[in-house]
Motif scaffolding. Structure first.
Motif, PDB file in Angstrom:
ATOM      1  N   GLY A  25       0.809  -1.210   0.000  1.00 22.38           N
ATOM      2  CA  GLY A  25       0.000   0.000   0.000  1.00 22.38           C
ATOM      3  C   GLY A  25       0.843   1.260   0.000  1.00 22.38           C
ATOM      4  O   GLY A  25       0.528   2.236  -0.695  1.00 22.38           O
ATOM      5  N   ILE A  26       1.926   1.259   0.770  1.00 21.56           N
ATOM      6  CA  ILE A  26       2.809   2.435   0.836  1.00 21.56           C
ATOM      7  C   ILE A  26       3.386   2.760  -0.535  1.00 21.56           C
ATOM      8  O   ILE A  26       3.329   3.907  -1.002  1.00 21.56           O
ATOM      9  CB  ILE A  26       3.947   2.191   1.851  1.00 21.56           C
ATOM     10  N   ILE A  27       3.958   1.758  -1.185  1.00 24.09           N
ATOM     11  CA  ILE A  27       4.645   1.986  -2.455  1.00 24.09           C
ATOM     12  C   ILE A  27       3.648   2.179  -3.595  1.00 24.09           C
ATOM     13  O   ILE A  27       3.756   3.121  -4.398  1.00 24.09           O
ATOM     14  CB  ILE A  27       5.599   0.818  -2.769  1.00 24.09           C
ATOM     15  N   TYR A  28       2.650   1.306  -3.668  1.00 23.39           N
ATOM     16  CA  TYR A  28       1.695   1.324  -4.777  1.00 23.39           C
ATOM     17  C   TYR A  28       0.888   2.628  -4.787  1.00 23.39           C
ATOM     18  O   TYR A  28       0.755   3.279  -5.835  1.00 23.39           O
ATOM     19  CB  TYR A  28       0.769   0.114  -4.648  1.00 23.39           C
ATOM     20  N   ALA A  29       0.356   3.010  -3.631  1.00 23.04           N
ATOM     21  CA  ALA A  29      -0.459   4.230  -3.577  1.00 23.04           C
ATOM     22  C   ALA A  29       0.380   5.466  -3.849  1.00 23.04           C
ATOM     23  O   ALA A  29      -0.089   6.414  -4.494  1.00 23.04           O
ATOM     24  CB  ALA A  29      -1.150   4.336  -2.217  1.00 23.04           C
ATOM     25  N   ALA A  30       1.632   5.473  -3.369  1.00 18.93           N
ATOM     26  CA  ALA A  30       2.504   6.624  -3.624  1.00 18.93           C
ATOM     27  C   ALA A  30       2.787   6.773  -5.116  1.00 18.93           C
ATOM     28  O   ALA A  30       2.788   7.890  -5.657  1.00 18.93           O
ATOM     29  CB  ALA A  30       3.805   6.473  -2.849  1.00 18.93           C
ATOM     30  N   LEU A  31       3.021   5.653  -5.795  1.00 19.30           N
ATOM     31  CA  LEU A  31       3.276   5.713  -7.240  1.00 19.30           C
ATOM     32  C   LEU A  31       2.036   6.210  -7.987  1.00 19.30           C
ATOM     33  O   LEU A  31       2.152   6.997  -8.943  1.00 19.30           O
ATOM     34  CB  LEU A  31       3.681   4.335  -7.747  1.00 19.30           C
ATOM     35  N   LEU A  32       0.856   5.758  -7.562  1.00 16.47           N
ATOM     36  CA  LEU A  32      -0.370   6.232  -8.211  1.00 16.47           C
ATOM     37  C   LEU A  32      -0.601   7.712  -7.933  1.00 16.47           C
ATOM     38  O   LEU A  32      -1.093   8.441  -8.797  1.00 16.47           O
ATOM     39  CB  LEU A  32      -1.568   5.418  -7.733  1.00 16.47           C
ATOM     40  N   ALA A  33      -0.245   8.158  -6.737  1.00 17.50           N
ATOM     41  CA  ALA A  33      -0.426   9.573  -6.401  1.00 17.50           C
ATOM     42  C   ALA A  33       0.413  10.465  -7.309  1.00 17.50           C
ATOM     43  O   ALA A  33      -0.019  11.549  -7.708  1.00 17.50           O
ATOM     44  CB  ALA A  33      -0.064   9.818  -4.936  1.00 17.50           C
ATOM     45  N   VAL A  34       1.612  10.009  -7.635  1.00 16.04           N
ATOM     46  CA  VAL A  34       2.499  10.801  -8.497  1.00 16.04           C
ATOM     47  C   VAL A  34       1.849  11.082  -9.840  1.00 16.04           C
ATOM     48  O   VAL A  34       2.015  12.164 -10.422  1.00 16.04           O
ATOM     49  CB  VAL A  34       3.846  10.066  -8.686  1.00 16.04           C
ATOM     50  N   GLY A  35       1.074  10.146 -10.358  1.00 19.32           N
ATOM     51  CA  GLY A  35       0.506  10.290 -11.696  1.00 19.32           C
ATOM     52  C   GLY A  35      -0.869  10.911 -11.757  1.00 19.32           C
ATOM     53  O   GLY A  35      -1.481  10.942 -12.829  1.00 19.32           O
ATOM     54  N   GLN A  36      -1.398  11.413 -10.634  1.00 20.15           N
ATOM     55  CA  GLN A  36      -2.749  11.963 -10.636  1.00 20.15           C
ATOM     56  C   GLN A  36      -2.793  13.397 -11.141  1.00 20.15           C
ATOM     57  O   GLN A  36      -1.897  14.196 -10.856  1.00 20.15           O
ATOM     58  CB  GLN A  36      -3.341  11.913  -9.214  1.00 20.15           C
ATOM     59  N   ILE A  61      -3.967   6.516   1.389  1.00 20.90           N
ATOM     60  CA  ILE A  61      -3.798   5.059   1.315  1.00 20.90           C
ATOM     61  C   ILE A  61      -2.363   4.686   1.663  1.00 20.90           C
ATOM     62  O   ILE A  61      -2.109   3.716   2.385  1.00 20.90           O
ATOM     63  CB  ILE A  61      -4.187   4.552  -0.086  1.00 20.90           C
ATOM     64  N   ALA A  62      -1.401   5.471   1.164  1.00 23.08           N
ATOM     65  CA  ALA A  62       0.007   5.221   1.493  1.00 23.08           C
ATOM     66  C   ALA A  62       0.251   5.408   2.986  1.00 23.08           C
ATOM     67  O   ALA A  62       0.967   4.615   3.619  1.00 23.08           O
ATOM     68  CB  ALA A  62       0.905   6.157   0.684  1.00 23.08           C
ATOM     69  N   HIS A  63      -0.340   6.440   3.578  1.00 23.71           N
ATOM     70  CA  HIS A  63      -0.156   6.672   5.005  1.00 23.71           C
ATOM     71  C   HIS A  63      -0.751   5.549   5.837  1.00 23.71           C
ATOM     72  O   HIS A  63      -0.189   5.177   6.880  1.00 23.71           O
ATOM     73  CB  HIS A  63      -0.788   8.012   5.397  1.00 23.71           C
TER      74      HIS A  63
END
Length: 510
Positions: A288-299, A311-313
């Motif tokens: 969740g930490i890594i996956y959500a952070a990567l998705l956040a970058v592309g929003q 979600i990352a937090h």
């Protein structure tokens, strides 16, 4: 004051306020706002008195109340609060008045009933208080399910783009999790001595296989609510569609019911099952930490971006819980509070920015700080708090989680640390694309972008900024309340903190 029924009064008071507000004439929206705000301040005052009355070194559960409800099933209206619940109750009491102030014009812009909107906020406050105060498993389940209703209508009736889709998705996900939890609650009643009382169930002798199935029933409901990967997909849609104030409560408080439920129910009631499942929970937290952070970058949508950061937090909070050390556990609970303050501020400020621009798309901004410098500054501060900059409250909690995890599981702590790097990427990029750089000429043609923070908006953000800075430098008043409850939870699980390594002790002495 220790004998005053704080928890039942705090649960009922917002309901009474909601009824008063809902009955006010629709043609007088200002009165509805003022009454709702005043009622939320009453709850805040009572919560502050309860905080002062709470004895950090006293009994684990205080302010206990118990009233008959369904004697045939052994169900009672039982309320009690430990340090973990008390911190969450204070978070609710702080956020709701600020959300009401921030939402002053939200209902009017949706062209729906203003009194009903603020009544729904008060109903939501009541159910949130009830779910954290409940010490009866059945009562907890009732509040767990009922609090979906006001949030469903806040999203579906007063939200933005695709609000009905987001509201239904939010409701269905939570309802499915609630059904698994209901099955586990019934099973727990059968094998736990036909009682729903937490104090009796924690001492129940449950077979290992049965306990694991019951644990999974509770955990699934809480993982959806939190949300943990892979049960997270409802949050970006709900966060995007909900009004900014409702989204701040959704991410700042409602999601904490999931992590609170794990701490209050999954760990103490099923200690062996919790230890059995811990490696899987840690893996889900890391993903969740890594996956959500990567998705956040592309929003490109501001509200979806903030939702993914949450979600990352929550991955960090999950890691802190299942590391099974007092440091990590205290960090996880402190993270629940600090995330509510920081992300609540971020959502509210993003909502102010969106209201001015009329768009949530990051690509529609650019250089906005030249037009609204104060608002841009608060957005920058909220972003820095979200990425846990030293000196802000989230840094303390994130540091405790990582250092407490490192003592027992170094690989997990190292991988989780990568999330900090990614957090810097998505937060700083968001700030750069919205408020920094070359001014987007289209912004000069929008009347709203010529208005910086007004007095009401300053009153919304100022208390959160003060708390984030204060707890960033001096978290002791909160950790003193949290620590005994976390230590008791670790004892329930049968876990003790590892002894310091010999070399570390000798180095500390030198």
């Amino acid at each position: 004051m220790s004998n005053f029924p704080f928890l039942s009064v705090l649960t009922v008071a917002p309901l009474v306020g909601a009824l008063v507000v809902a009955l006010l004439p629709r043609r007088n929206p200002e009165l509805a706002k003022q009454v709702a705000f005043g009622w939320s301040l009453l709850v805040l005052v009572l919560s502050v008195i309860m905080w002062i009355t709470f004895q950090a070194g006293g009994d684990r559960f205080q302010f206990r109340e118990s009233y008959p409800w369904i004697p045939t099933w052994g169900v009672r209206f039982t309320f009690a609060a430990d340090g973990i619940a008390l911190v969450m109750l204070m978070l609710i009491a702080i956020l709701v008045p600020l959300v009401i102030l921030a939402s002053w014009h939200d209902a009017e812009s949706s062209k729906r009933s203003v009194p009903v909107y603020f009544a729904l906020l008060l109903i939501l406050e009541s159910t949130m208080i009830g779910v954290f105060a409940a010490a009866d498993v059945f009562l907890f389940y009732v509040f767990f399910e009922v609090m979906l209703v006001p949030m469903y209508f806040l999203i579906g009736s007063y939200g933005g783009h695709q609000r009905q889709y987001a509201a239904v998705k939010f409701f269905l996900y939570s309802l499915v999790g609630g059904l698994f939890m209901l099955a586990a609650v019934i099973g727990l009643w059968v094998v736990g001595g036909r009682t729903f009382d937490w104090n009796q169930l924690v001492d129940a002798d449950i077979a290992t296989g049965t306990a694991r199935w019951l644990f999974l029933g509770f955990f699934l409901a809480f993982a959806i609510k939190a949300p943990f990967f892979p049960f997270h997909t409802w949050l970006p849609d709900a966060g995007r569609a909900a009004p900014a104030g409702a989204a701040a409560l959704l991410v700042g408080v409602l999601d904490k019911v999931g992590t609170f439920g794990i701490l209050r129910y999954c760990l103490p009631l099923f200690p062996e099952a919790a230890k059995w499942f811990a490696p899987w929970a840690l893996a889900l937290g890391l993903i969740g930490i890594i996956y959500a952070a990567l998705l956040a970058v592309g929003q490109n949508d501001l509200k979806r971006l903030v939702s993914y950061t949450s979600i990352a937090h929550f991955g960090f909070i999950g890691v802190g819980i299942f590391a099974f050390t007092t440091q990590a556990g205290t960090g996880a609970v402190l993270y629940m509070l600090n995330h509510g303050l920081a992300t609540g501020l971020l959502f509210l400020v993003v909502g102010m920015l969106i209201a001015r621009r009329g768009s949530a798309m990051i690509s529609d901004f650019g250089g906005a700080g030249k037009l609204v410098p104060l608002l841009a500054g608060v957005l920058f501060f909220a972003g820095l708090a979200s990425l846990a900059l030293p000196g802000t409250a989230p840094f303390i909690s994130e540091f405790l989680v990582l250092i407490g995890t490192f003592t027992v599981n170094k690989p997990v702590a190292v991988i989780a640390t990568l999330g900090i790097v990614l957090a810097a990427a998505y937060v700083l990029w968001m700030v750069q694309r919205t408020t920094q750089g070359t001014l987007n000429p289209a912004l000069t043609e929008v009347d709203g972008m010529r208005r910086d923070l007004n007095l009401r908006e300053k009153a919304v953000v100022a208390p959160l900024i003060v708390l984030i800075v204060l707890l960033g430098f001096y978290p002791k008043p909160v950790t003193d309340v949290i620590n005994p409850a976390v230590q008791a939870t670790m004892q329930d699980v049968g876990k003790t903190d590892p002894a310091p390594e010999v070399g570390t002790v000798q180095e500390a002495r030198r």
